[in-house]
Write a protein that holds these residues in place. Structure first.
Motif, mmCIF file in Angstrom:
data_model
loop_
_atom_site.group_PDB
_atom_site.id
_atom_site.type_symbol
_atom_site.label_atom_id
_atom_site.label_comp_id
_atom_site.label_asym_id
_atom_site.label_seq_id
_atom_site.Cartn_x
_atom_site.Cartn_y
_atom_site.Cartn_z
ATOM 1 N N LEU A 1 -8.590 0.230 -2.896
ATOM 2 C CA LEU A 1 -8.680 0.939 -1.617
ATOM 3 C C LEU A 1 -10.124 1.388 -1.424
ATOM 4 C CD1 LEU A 1 -7.198 2.104 0.864
ATOM 5 C CD2 LEU A 1 -6.887 4.217 -0.418
ATOM 6 N N PHE A 2 -10.810 0.759 -0.449
ATOM 7 C CA PHE A 2 -12.197 1.113 -0.196
ATOM 8 C C PHE A 2 -12.279 2.442 0.545
ATOM 9 C CE2 PHE A 2 -12.235 -3.625 -0.237
ATOM 10 C CZ PHE A 2 -12.943 -3.759 -1.434
ATOM 11 N N LYS A 3 -13.462 3.076 0.455
ATOM 12 C CA LYS A 3 -13.665 4.384 1.069
ATOM 13 C C LYS A 3 -13.389 4.338 2.585
ATOM 14 C CE LYS A 3 -15.145 8.709 1.033
ATOM 15 N NZ LYS A 3 -16.551 9.041 0.889
ATOM 16 N N LYS A 4 -13.855 3.266 3.228
ATOM 17 C CA LYS A 4 -13.662 3.134 4.673
ATOM 18 C C LYS A 4 -12.173 3.108 5.019
ATOM 19 C CE LYS A 4 -14.768 0.137 8.606
ATOM 20 N NZ LYS A 4 -15.395 -1.151 9.047
ATOM 21 N N GLN A 5 -11.395 2.334 4.247
ATOM 22 C CA GLN A 5 -9.948 2.256 4.485
ATOM 23 C C GLN A 5 -9.281 3.607 4.229
ATOM 24 O OE1 GLN A 5 -9.489 -0.973 1.610
ATOM 25 N NE2 GLN A 5 -8.677 -2.286 3.235
ATOM 26 N N ALA A 6 -9.723 4.302 3.179
ATOM 27 C CA ALA A 6 -9.163 5.620 2.866
ATOM 28 C C ALA A 6 -9.407 6.595 4.014
ATOM 29 C CB ALA A 6 -9.780 6.159 1.574
ATOM 30 N N ASN A 7 -10.619 6.561 4.580
ATOM 31 C CA ASN A 7 -10.936 7.421 5.737
ATOM 32 C C ASN A 7 -10.020 7.118 6.916
ATOM 33 O OD1 ASN A 7 -13.048 9.021 4.724
ATOM 34 N ND2 ASN A 7 -14.536 7.373 5.015
ATOM 35 N N PRO B 1 -10.315 11.727 1.277
ATOM 36 C CA PRO B 1 -10.503 10.269 1.256
ATOM 37 C C PRO B 1 -11.178 9.762 -0.021
ATOM 38 C CG PRO B 1 -11.103 11.158 3.399
ATOM 39 C CD PRO B 1 -10.851 12.333 2.510
ATOM 40 N N ALA B 2 -12.134 10.542 -0.546
ATOM 41 C CA ALA B 2 -12.831 10.108 -1.772
ATOM 42 C C ALA B 2 -11.878 10.058 -2.954
ATOM 43 C CB ALA B 2 -13.991 11.066 -2.069
ATOM 44 N N ARG C 1 0.830 -1.203 0.000
ATOM 45 C CA ARG C 1 0.000 0.000 0.000
ATOM 46 C C ARG C 1 0.868 1.257 0.000
ATOM 47 N NH1 ARG C 1 -4.544 -0.315 -1.577
ATOM 48 N NH2 ARG C 1 -5.654 -1.399 0.098
ATOM 49 N N SER D 1 -9.423 7.131 -2.439
ATOM 50 C CA SER D 1 -10.058 5.845 -2.739
ATOM 51 C C SER D 1 -10.148 5.603 -4.236
ATOM 52 C CB SER D 1 -11.451 5.803 -2.110
ATOM 53 O OG SER D 1 -12.107 4.607 -2.445
ATOM 54 N N SER D 2 -10.451 6.663 -5.009
ATOM 55 C CA SER D 2 -10.580 6.491 -6.461
ATOM 56 C C SER D 2 -9.223 6.413 -7.156
ATOM 57 C CB SER D 2 -11.388 7.654 -7.051
ATOM 58 O OG SER D 2 -10.730 8.889 -6.807
#
Length: 651
Positions: A604-610, A594-595, A574, A598-599
């Motif tokens: 990388l899911f949004k939750k993980q990015a947060n 975070p959005a 990562r 994630s994109s």
């Protein structure tokens, strides 16, 4: 503020907090260093509470001695610090109460009833320690074995586990790591195909996650057992593999783990049934506290109404079981020297023992002893003693460490990490090293001429390795410690260059768990050596060198990825993704959307990015707060302090 003190992590003394209180979560050794630093800086009274989980570890050899030293220092130096010790397996509570000047709070409540059994041949007996005949017939083992199956599984493990899985969970404790893998693989051979269809998709996700954690490789045993819902769990797995296996077991994707005794301590993985493969840990007979820890995993609160444990015995073991409880009680009554000096010091008085130990410290040049006119003695800690104390270096290694570091200065190799890595390779892992001489020679020939010269200087010349690789006899009297240490140093050196734990483990034909353990131990020891050298002026060159090496060993990645590795949830793969996407510093991550993150980053899911952004912000704020605390402390220094002293303090 919650701070981790483990491995190379933690500051000594800790940062002073003016407006916040800190919780230090520490390993035994780091807790001892922390208490030492608070005493030395005159801040021990700031310590309000000390909580010792698993207090029965006081009986665990050298680590138990460290706990006892730590608590004794707190008791002696601070009357305001409260100590709370917790354990479910103590046998000498009165002695501990006296030692800690403590009250005892006991509760026998268990949310799930535990039924203990032993299996002898094909019969199950219930254990009732309150009865004179503690083994009572329960039932015969009802399972039809073919002749080949009986030969493969003489202890009827398959019969015992298939009574509960896959509907309920099961832990099988095995005496060795290899036995864990063999047991898991053996059970799979005789399971029905319906096991493969249970939660099939989730097992596939687990296998992919294991493959990702291993840079594309999956352990062959796990590849075979996971589809059936089984796995093994021991120190041969990497921390990432262990975490994935534990999460899968907790969520029910895996219904059985074949594990070593280390799983019983500190990991909350309960089971409907716990099976003890034998009453041994490696070759040592099971201790009462170890047994209680293992069987204590049986019974899942809120899920099961009862938990079962079954200890598998051979005829030769039954006599040892019936007498071991009293032997263990006797052993557990001999853990605290001060409280139990009358029982322990039959031949030697406490005074004589202390005098002998003072002589030992003097022989090791850690203290000086001066006789006084009134017949007493004055003890003074030497510079070496202070360095040993500051670095939390084992007393048995302090002299040899100082000698190795001093000799290292004579020809310190700086165009490579090899020499420094050799100097921080832990002494206590040398005994576990059995070099593969052909591999050793092959890796040695890949070193540069200066690296080979450095190896010869510490006592490991090419000629010696070549003769061993060729199977020739070598002269007696050769000191093998530097040789084994150099072999381990080559493993670490390869890791720093390659950063791929799996490929290095394969290259040296070592288990990846051992390689990871070596890396983590070296990181912690490097931190200790750094503190050791800071107290000895003649070793000043090591300070900056070991600061950087500690960081390298802690994360074992390319230097540019280290800042990103500090963020929770960011592993090497990562970190590479983040770095390549332009997020190269902690500040970049802390200020990321975070959005967008994630994109931008694949998988990388949004939750993980947060979580990543939140962790980066927290780390950044902590670093800023620590710097602000230092600034505030400098600004509030007494005005009458000489300016030179202020300058020195600032520097």
């Amino acid at each position: 503020m919650v701070e981790e003190y483990a491995g190379s992590k933690g500051r000594f003394p800790p940062v002073k907090r003016r407006n916040n209180r800190s919780v230090f979560v520490a390993t035994i050794e780091k807790a001892h260093s922390l208490v030492n630093s608070l005493i030395e800086s005159g801040r021990i009274h700031d310590l309000g509470l000390v909580v010792v989980d698993e207090l029965h570890m006081l009986g665990d050899g050298s680590r138990g001695a460290v706990i006892e030293m730590t608590l004794a220092k707190v008791l002696y130096m601070s009357k305001s610090t409260q100590i709370i010790g917790m354990s479910a397996t103590l046998g000498n509570i009165r002695d501990l109460q006296t030692f800690l000047k403590a009250d005892n709070y006991t509760n026998n409540f268990r949310p799930v009833q535990l039924k203990e059994y032993v299996k002898l041949n094909d019969t199950i007996y219930e254990v009732d320690p309150k009865e004179e005949e503690c083994f009572r017939f329960s039932r015969p083992l009802n399972f039809k074995y073919s002749s080949s199956m009986q030969k493969m599984d003489p202890d009827h493990i398959i019969a015992l586990v298939t009574e509960v899985i896959p509907t309920h969970s099961c832990l099988v404790f095995c005496p060795t790591k290899k036995n864990c893998e063999n047991v898991a693989a053996m059970i799979c051979k005789y399971l029905k195909e319906e096991f493969l269809r249970l939660r099939e998709a989730e097992k596939g996700v687990l296998l992919r996650a294991l493959r990702d954690s291993g840079n594309g490789s999956v352990c062959p045993v796990l590849r075979r057992t996971v589809p059936y819902g089984l796995a093994y769990h021991h120190s041969g797995l990497t921390s990432e593999e262990r975490k994935l296996v534990e999460e899968a077991y907790s969520s029910g994707v895996l219904c059985l783990l074949a594990c070593t005794s280390t799983l019983a301590a500190g990991i909350n993985l309960p089971a409907r049934r716990v099976i003890l493969r034998s009453p041994y840990v490696a070759t040592d007979f099971l201790k009462r506290s170890q047994y209680k820890q293992m069987v204590g995993r049986a019974g899942r609160a809120g899920i099961d109404s009862v938990g079962e444990s079954i200890l598998i015995l051979q005829d030769k073991d039954t006599k040892m079981i019936t007498t071991s409880l009293e032997q263990m009680k006797d052993f557990l009554c001999g853990t605290l020297l001060f409280v139990q000096q009358k029982q322990l010091c039959v031949e030697t008085s406490l005074t004589e023992t202390v005098q002998r130990l003072v002589g030992l410290l003097e022989d090791k040049h850690l203290i000086t002893v001066t006789a006084e006119s009134h017949g007493g003695q004055t003890l003074q800690v030497t510079k070496l003693g202070r360095a040993t104390y500051k670095g939390s270096v084992d007393l048995s290694y302090s002299e040899v460490l100082y000698r190795d570091l001093s000799k290292g200065l004579e020809g310190l190799l700086l165009n490579s990490f090899l020499h420094l890595v050799y100097l921080v390779t832990p002494y206590d892992m040398i005994a576990q090293c059995k070099p593969d001489w052909m591999l050793f020679f092959r890796q040695f020939t890949l070193l540069s001429a200066t690296e080979q010269k450095m190896s010869a200087a510490v006592g490991v010349p090419e000629s010696f390795i070549a003769r061993k690789a060729a199977g020739q006899t070598v002269r007696k009297g050769v000191n093998m410690e530097p040789v084994r240490r150099m072999y381990l140093a080559l493993v670490l050196f390869s890791l720093l260059k390659d950063t791929n734990l799996w490929s290095v483990a394969e290259r040296f034909q070592l288990s990846r768990g051992f390689v990871q353990s070596l890396l983590s131990s070296s990181s912690a020891f490097c931190s200790c050596v750094l503190h050791f050298t800071q107290e000895l002026e003649e070793l000043w060159p090591f300070k900056a060198l070991l600061t950087e090496l500690t960081r390298r060993l802690s994360y074992c990645v390319k230097a540019e990825l280290i800042p990103l590795m500090e963020v929770a949830g960011v592993m090497e793969s990562r970190a590479k993704q983040l770095y390549n996407a332009g997020y190269k510093t902690l500040s970049h991550l802390a200020n990321a959307d975070p959005a967008v993150l994630s994109s931008t980053i694949e998988n990388l899911f949004k939750k993980q990015a947060n979580q990543i952004v939140a962790s980066a912000k927290m780390l950044l704020n902590e670093k800023a707060a620590a710097l602000q605390e230092e600034v505030d402390e400098l600004l509030t220094m007494p005005s009458d302090l000489p300016s030179a002293a202020k300058t020195q303090q600032h520097v």
